[in-house]
Design an enzyme around this catalytic site. Structure first.
Site, PDB file in Angstrom:
ATOM      1  N   GLY A 155       0.514  -0.847  -0.240  1.00 23.43           N
ATOM      2  CA  GLY A 155       0.298   0.200   0.122  1.00 23.43           C
ATOM      3  C   GLY A 155       0.881   0.717  -0.224  1.00 23.43           C
ATOM      4  O   GLY A 155       2.007   1.695  -0.439  1.00 23.43           O
ATOM      5  N   ASP A 204       6.895  -4.684   8.842  1.00 31.72           N
ATOM      6  CA  ASP A 204       5.112  -5.044   8.775  1.00 31.72           C
ATOM      7  C   ASP A 204       4.919  -6.166   9.060  1.00 31.72           C
ATOM      8  O   ASP A 204       5.665  -7.589   9.451  1.00 31.72           O
ATOM      9  CB  ASP A 204       5.410  -5.363   7.281  1.00 31.72           C
ATOM     10  CG  ASP A 204       3.657  -4.689   6.828  1.00 31.72           C
ATOM     11  OD1 ASP A 204       2.588  -4.856   7.298  1.00 31.72           O
ATOM     12  OD2 ASP A 204       3.517  -4.125   6.245  1.00 31.72           O
ATOM     13  N   ASN A 243       3.242   3.946   9.555  1.00 31.49           N
ATOM     14  CA  ASN A 243       2.614   4.269   9.197  1.00 31.49           C
ATOM     15  C   ASN A 243       1.331   3.288   8.914  1.00 31.49           C
ATOM     16  O   ASN A 243       0.538   3.256   8.721  1.00 31.49           O
ATOM     17  CB  ASN A 243       3.163   4.127   6.989  1.00 31.49           C
ATOM     18  CG  ASN A 243       2.140   3.517   5.895  1.00 31.49           C
ATOM     19  OD1 ASN A 243       1.140   4.310   5.473  1.00 31.49           O
ATOM     20  ND2 ASN A 243       2.164   2.153   6.044  1.00 31.49           N
ATOM     21  N   SER A 263      -4.815  10.959   8.553  1.00 33.84           N
ATOM     22  CA  SER A 263      -5.198  11.566   7.701  1.00 33.84           C
ATOM     23  C   SER A 263      -6.089  12.752   7.607  1.00 33.84           C
ATOM     24  O   SER A 263      -5.834  13.520   8.590  1.00 33.84           O
ATOM     25  CB  SER A 263      -6.560  10.455   8.074  1.00 33.84           C
ATOM     26  OG  SER A 263      -7.487  10.201   7.732  1.00 33.84           O
ATOM     27  N   TYR A 300     -11.485   5.248  14.225  1.00 28.35           N
ATOM     28  CA  TYR A 300     -10.309   5.157  12.988  1.00 28.35           C
ATOM     29  C   TYR A 300     -10.342   7.004  13.380  1.00 28.35           C
ATOM     30  O   TYR A 300      -9.341   7.411  13.243  1.00 28.35           O
ATOM     31  CB  TYR A 300     -11.196   4.759  11.445  1.00 28.35           C
ATOM     32  CG  TYR A 300     -10.125   5.539  11.211  1.00 28.35           C
ATOM     33  CD1 TYR A 300      -8.561   4.745  10.622  1.00 28.35           C
ATOM     34  CD2 TYR A 300     -10.637   6.243   9.699  1.00 28.35           C
ATOM     35  CE1 TYR A 300      -8.042   5.097  10.028  1.00 28.35           C
ATOM     36  CE2 TYR A 300      -9.004   6.770   8.776  1.00 28.35           C
ATOM     37  CZ  TYR A 300      -8.559   5.824   8.842  1.00 28.35           C
ATOM     38  OH  TYR A 300      -7.083   6.203   8.002  1.00 28.35           O
TER      39      TYR A 300
HETATM   40  N1  LIG Z   1      -5.902   4.684   1.517  1.00 29.34           N
HETATM   41  C1  LIG Z   1      -6.145   5.576   2.846  1.00 29.34           C
HETATM   42  O1  LIG Z   1      -7.362   6.341   2.188  1.00 29.34           O
HETATM   43  C2  LIG Z   1      -5.647   6.277   3.535  1.00 29.34           C
HETATM   44  C3  LIG Z   1      -6.114   7.399   3.974  1.00 29.34           C
HETATM   45  C4  LIG Z   1      -5.777   8.325   5.226  1.00 29.34           C
HETATM   46  C5  LIG Z   1      -4.775   8.003   6.348  1.00 29.34           C
HETATM   47  N2  LIG Z   1      -4.357   6.237   5.247  1.00 29.34           N
HETATM   48  C6  LIG Z   1      -3.637   5.780   6.149  1.00 29.34           C
HETATM   49  O2  LIG Z   1      -2.118   5.320   5.314  1.00 29.34           O
HETATM   50  C7  LIG Z   1      -1.518   4.441   6.573  1.00 29.34           C
HETATM   51  C8  LIG Z   1      -1.593   3.274   4.723  1.00 29.34           C
HETATM   52  O3  LIG Z   1      -3.093   2.480   4.949  1.00 29.34           O
HETATM   53  P1  LIG Z   1      -2.623   1.818   3.799  1.00 29.34           P
HETATM   54  O4  LIG Z   1      -4.417   2.273   2.895  1.00 29.34           O
HETATM   55  O5  LIG Z   1      -1.910   1.718   2.197  1.00 29.34           O
HETATM   56  O6  LIG Z   1      -3.552   0.904   4.625  1.00 29.34           O
HETATM   57  P2  LIG Z   1      -3.006  -0.660   3.847  1.00 29.34           P
HETATM   58  O7  LIG Z   1      -4.068  -1.912   4.501  1.00 29.34           O
HETATM   59  O8  LIG Z   1      -3.187  -1.360   2.013  1.00 29.34           O
HETATM   60  O9  LIG Z   1      -1.919  -0.849   4.081  1.00 29.34           O
HETATM   61  C9  LIG Z   1      -1.182  -1.471   6.016  1.00 29.34           C
HETATM   62  C10 LIG Z   1      -0.144  -1.892   5.957  1.00 29.34           C
HETATM   63  O10 LIG Z   1       0.098  -1.992   7.408  1.00 29.34           O
HETATM   64  C11 LIG Z   1       0.931  -3.340   7.663  1.00 29.34           C
HETATM   65  N3  LIG Z   1      -0.368  -3.486   9.437  1.00 29.34           N
HETATM   66  C12 LIG Z   1      -1.567  -3.756  10.111  1.00 29.34           C
HETATM   67  N4  LIG Z   1      -1.546  -3.444  11.119  1.00 29.34           N
HETATM   68  C13 LIG Z   1       0.009  -3.426  11.574  1.00 29.34           C
HETATM   69  C14 LIG Z   1       0.390  -3.683  12.517  1.00 29.34           C
HETATM   70  N5  LIG Z   1      -0.369  -3.828  13.304  1.00 29.34           N
HETATM   71  N6  LIG Z   1       1.802  -3.576  12.791  1.00 29.34           N
HETATM   72  C15 LIG Z   1       3.000  -4.215  11.317  1.00 29.34           C
HETATM   73  N7  LIG Z   1       2.798  -3.098  10.614  1.00 29.34           N
HETATM   74  C16 LIG Z   1       0.584  -3.862  10.519  1.00 29.34           C
HETATM   75  C17 LIG Z   1      -0.192  -4.151   7.273  1.00 29.34           C
HETATM   76  O11 LIG Z   1      -0.122  -5.332   7.443  1.00 29.34           O
HETATM   77  C18 LIG Z   1      -0.333  -3.703   5.499  1.00 29.34           C
HETATM   78  O12 LIG Z   1       1.000  -4.035   5.340  1.00 29.34           O
HETATM   79  C19 LIG Z   1      -2.713   3.667   6.858  1.00 29.34           C
HETATM   80  O13 LIG Z   1      -2.109   4.545   8.259  1.00 29.34           O
HETATM   81  C20 LIG Z   1      -3.992   4.650   6.512  1.00 29.34           C
HETATM   82  O14 LIG Z   1      -4.709   4.927   8.309  1.00 29.34           O
HETATM   83  C21 LIG Z   1      -5.092   5.650   4.525  1.00 29.34           C
END
Ligand SMILES: NC(=O)c1ccc[n+]([C@@H]2O[C@H](COP(=O)([O-])OP(=O)(O)OC[C@H]3O[C@@H](n4cnc5c(N)ncnc54)[C@H](O)[C@@H]3O)[C@@H](O)[C@H]2O)c1
Length: 252
Positions: free
Chosen positions: A17, A37, A88, A143, A156
């Site tokens: 991601g 991760d 992240n 976010s 969240y």
């Molecule tokens: N996608 C969006 O729209 C968005 C918007 C704003 C903020 N964010 C934030 O950006 C970040 C990444 O989002 P994304 O969409 O790529 O998420 P995703 O779910 O695609 O990826 C999350 C990653 O974090 C890892 N992960 C989850 N829990 C974990 C833990 N306990 N320990 C270690 N690793 C862990 C997962 O294995 C994965 O590789 C997050 O913090 C999310 O809240 C995302």
């Protein structure tokens, strides 16, 4: 002007991601990368190494103090220090969307655990190394939801509000150690996890583009330049800030 010396930067949730996009971009800029991760860390680091980068993967649950301590030790040993941490990893894409009175206390606590205890644990574990670095960089991925307040994800939204508050408090505490602490607030982003969970269709057009100056979907590549800036030496006088990267959806 002399080119900057590369940094060693640990990225939690960096195997996929938005996190992987961060790792790939930082590696292309010459930084050494530690991918921490729950799953896929080794494979993701292998992809970066195949492209010529210096990178290692560490299996790590950010909720576990033992795991993050181990991650910090391995990173320090491999690269003789850590200069940056990107918090992240977060629970978002796998969340069920529901009104707040249907969220159980266990669901609430789990989101708080991963999204707020996780960054706290990781910041603590790498702090001695960041202090030694003398140009430490801590970037928390927040976010825009605490500003917009969307419904059906109150846990969240509250967790990301806490991340912004944590960022400000740490910025004041760590400035004397020449460590900057900032947050990036992405808008709704078509990450791997979002696409897998079909969240873009479940969340509706409203979250995707409504209110944005730039009327298109956001992708992980839209976020990498902001991170590259915040970890750079040139951003050494910027701290405590939250940088919204969302096509001009919110103005902070
Ligand atoms: N996608 C969006 O729209 C968005 C918007 C704003 C903020 N964010 C934030 O950006 C970040 C990444 O989002 P994304 O969409 O790529 O998420 P995703 O779910 O695609 O990826 C999350 C990653 O974090 C890892 N992960 C989850 N829990 C974990 C833990 N306990 N320990 C270690 N690793 C862990 C997962 O294995 C994965 O590789 C997050 O913090 C999310 O809240 C995302």
């Amino acid at each position: 002007m002399k080119p900057e010396q590369p940094k060693t930067i640990a990225v939690t949730g960096g195997a996929s991601g938005i996190g992987y996009a961060f790792c790939e971009h930082l590696a292309q800029l010459g930084h050494r990368i530690v991918i921490a991760d729950l799953r896929g860390a080794d494979e993701a680091a292998g992809k970066l190494r195949a492209a010529g980068a210096r990178a290692i993967g560490v299996k790590c649950d950010v909720v576990s103090e033992d795991d993050v301590g181990n991650m910090a030790r391995i990173a320090e040993k491999e690269f003789e220090g850590i200069d940056g941490l990107v918090n992240n990893a977060g629970l978002f894409t796998t969340l069920a969307l529901k009104p707040f009175d249907q969220i159980t206390s266990a669901e609430w606590m789990r989101v708080m655990e991963v999204n707020t205890l996780g960054p706290f644990n990781c910041a603590k574990a790498v702090l001695p190394a960041l202090r030694k670095s003398g140009r430490g960089r801590l970037v928390n991925i927040a976010s825009t939801v605490p500003i917009k307040g969307p419904p059906n994800m109150a846990h969240y939204v509250a967790s990301k509000g806490a991340v912004i508050a944590f960022t400000r408090s740490l910025a004041r505490e760590l400035a004397r150690d020449r460590i900057t602490v900032n947050a990036i607030a992405p808008g709704f982003t078509l990450s791997e996890g979002v696409l897998q969970a079909d969240l873009q269709n479940r969340i509706g057009d409203n979250a995707r583009t409504t209110g944005r100056c730039i009327q298109r979907d956001q992708v992980p590549a839209d976020l990498v330049g902001a991170l590259a800036y915040l970890v750079s030496d040139g951003a050494g006088f910027v701290t405590g800030q939250t940088l919204a990267v969302d096509g001009g959806g919110v103005f902070l």
